[in-house]
Write an enzyme that holds these catalytic residues in place. Structure first.
Site, mmCIF file in Angstrom:
data_model
loop_
_atom_site.group_PDB
_atom_site.id
_atom_site.type_symbol
_atom_site.label_atom_id
_atom_site.label_comp_id
_atom_site.label_asym_id
_atom_site.label_seq_id
_atom_site.Cartn_x
_atom_site.Cartn_y
_atom_site.Cartn_z
ATOM 1 N N TYR A 1 -34.945 38.231 40.165
ATOM 2 C CA TYR A 1 -36.080 37.459 39.670
ATOM 3 C C TYR A 1 -35.600 36.041 39.331
ATOM 4 O O TYR A 1 -34.629 35.855 38.604
ATOM 5 C CB TYR A 1 -36.584 38.213 38.445
ATOM 6 C CG TYR A 1 -37.566 37.600 37.517
ATOM 7 C CD1 TYR A 1 -38.820 37.193 37.951
ATOM 8 C CD2 TYR A 1 -37.266 37.514 36.153
ATOM 9 C CE1 TYR A 1 -39.742 36.687 37.054
ATOM 10 C CE2 TYR A 1 -38.187 37.007 35.249
ATOM 11 C CZ TYR A 1 -39.421 36.580 35.715
ATOM 12 O OH TYR A 1 -40.338 36.085 34.825
ATOM 13 N N ASP B 1 -33.033 45.527 36.464
ATOM 14 C CA ASP B 1 -34.428 45.142 36.295
ATOM 15 C C ASP B 1 -35.231 46.182 37.065
ATOM 16 O O ASP B 1 -35.279 46.164 38.296
ATOM 17 C CB ASP B 1 -34.688 43.742 36.846
ATOM 18 C CG ASP B 1 -36.117 43.260 36.573
ATOM 19 O OD1 ASP B 1 -37.026 44.105 36.489
ATOM 20 O OD2 ASP B 1 -36.331 42.040 36.477
#
Length: 408
Positions: free
Chosen positions: A111, A183
């Site tokens: 990300y 994540d």
């Protein structure tokens, strides 16, 4: 006779975790407790509470603790800490596990705001970061240094949806004493057995499928017992906290997450297959779909019944950014905006090459990210058909590539 209770399925755990069941007499949902100051009957009680989570509202209350318990039950974690956003969950975790002089192995498909944190604050703290190919598998051993303390994974990868061989990576990291942080937002807490795969800390942008209604920002740090106190100490020192109202919204969303994912999954499958049939689309990036990149690893490690609705599409050479913009602008049901995981469908143009260190040249074609929401899938297909009609009737005028920063 001793009766052995069977292990509850994920949908059942989501419905009952964080509640008192028949031991509770009153409302179905935990009480919404808004509190900063906590009062004590006497000085002795005050002293006993100091250093515990009962001392002050920032450390949590009945509402936030119910959400923590529910998330732990959903993913099989020993402890949970709630933060104000998914990014703050990432940054808190990395600050807890790294110190000056340490080395971080970060997946290249992470990300983008996480990359900014590594290249910004961590670099200023003399914490070095090496970005690695998401498909490296056990060969990550060659990149592990004596001072490597964390190996960070994100599977599927942000925007390009690569599936990582988590058990192989975790085995090499653990052999060298490094911690594996994930994540796990795409997977959700019920989409895989993260801790069984070798993950030590599982992070979620709870803003997405956990909240599920695009009306609250939140992060969650789920961890093993071995790392709990280390993470909790940094969490407290950073002053992390969430409000009870947001916790109540997340609890509400969590109760229906399994049911919502069933709709997201089936509609996403139909949309992905439809996209594959469009001549302008070179590749659909959706690992749950047979034939798509990463499908075999996804099938091995993930739970197919809880696939989500986020995917990508790569356009053929010759399709321009202007044509992609025309497609997006023409749709009526797909919103244009960052984030995903809510009930609504979204479209976003992406250019991941701008945020990659490894294999950036692979992602130079125009791309879309799609979140398939809870609308009727036939309506979504009709909407996309109108969008592709606009793409086909728009001249392919070359133009400078744009970059959308802070893609979420």
């Amino acid at each position: 006779m001793n009766i052995v209770e069977p292990e509850l399925q994920a949908a059942t755990r989501l419905t009952h975790a964080g509640r008192k069941g028949k031991a509770h007499y009153g409302p179905v949902n935990p009480a919404l407790v808004r509190a900063s100051t906590i009062l004590f009957p006497d000085v002795a009680a005050l002293k006993n509470a100091c250093g515990t989570r009962r001392a002050y509202g920032r450390h949590g209350n009945e509402t936030t603790q119910a959400l923590e318990q529910a998330l732990c039950a959903a993913e099989g974690a020993a402890a949970c800490m709630l933060t104000s956003s998914g990014l703050s969950a990432v940054t808190t975790t990395l600050l807890a596990l790294l110190q000056p002089g340490d080395h971080l192995l970060m997946v290249d498909t992470v990300y983008d705001p996480t990359r900014d944190f590594c290249d910004g604050l961590l670099k200023r703290m003399n914490i070095s970061t090496t970005y690695y190919d998401p498909l490296i598998g056990r060969d990550i051993a060659a990149l592990i240094q004596a001072n490597t303390k964390v190996v960070f994974v994100e599977s599927p990868g942000s925007l390009t949806f690569e599936i990582q061989d988590i058990p192989a990576i975790a085995a090499q990291a653990h052999a060298c004493g490094a911690v594996v942080v994930s994540d796990s937002t795409w997977a959700t807490p019920i989409g895989w057995n993260s801790f069984d795969l070798g993950i030590d800390v599982s992070i979620h942008a709870a803003t997405k499928y956990i909240v599920g209604h695009s009306d609250a920002l939140m992060g969650a740090i789920l961890t093993t017992a071995a790392l709990h106190e280390r993470l909790r100490s940094t969490y407290r020192q950073l002053g992390m906290s969430i409000g009870a109202d947001d916790a109540a919204l997340a609890l509400r969303g969590l109760r229906t997450m399994a049911a919502r994912l069933a709709v997201h999954r089936e509609s996403a499958r139909v949309v992905a297959q439809w996209l594959q049939q469009q001549p302008e689309v070179a590749e659909v990036l959706y690992p749950p779909l047979p034939g798509c990149a990463g499908h075999d690893l996804w099938k091995r490690d993930f739970k197919p019944e809880y696939a989500c609705g986020l995917m990508g599409a790569v356009f053929q050479a010759g399709i321009s950014e202007q044509q992609v913009a025309a497609l997006i602008d023409r749709t009526r049901l797909f919103g244009i905006g960052f984030s995903w995981g809510g009930f609504e469908s979204l479209l976003l143009p992406t250019s991941p090459a701008a945020y990659r260190t490894v294999n950036a040249d692979k992602w130079t074609a125009p791309m879309l990210r799609l979140h398939v929401g809870l609308e009727d899938v036939d309506d979504l297909l009709n909407d996309l058909a109108h969008g592709f009609e606009a793409l086909r009737t728009t001249a392919a005028v070359p133009q400078e590539r744009y970059q959308l920063k802070a893609v979420v």
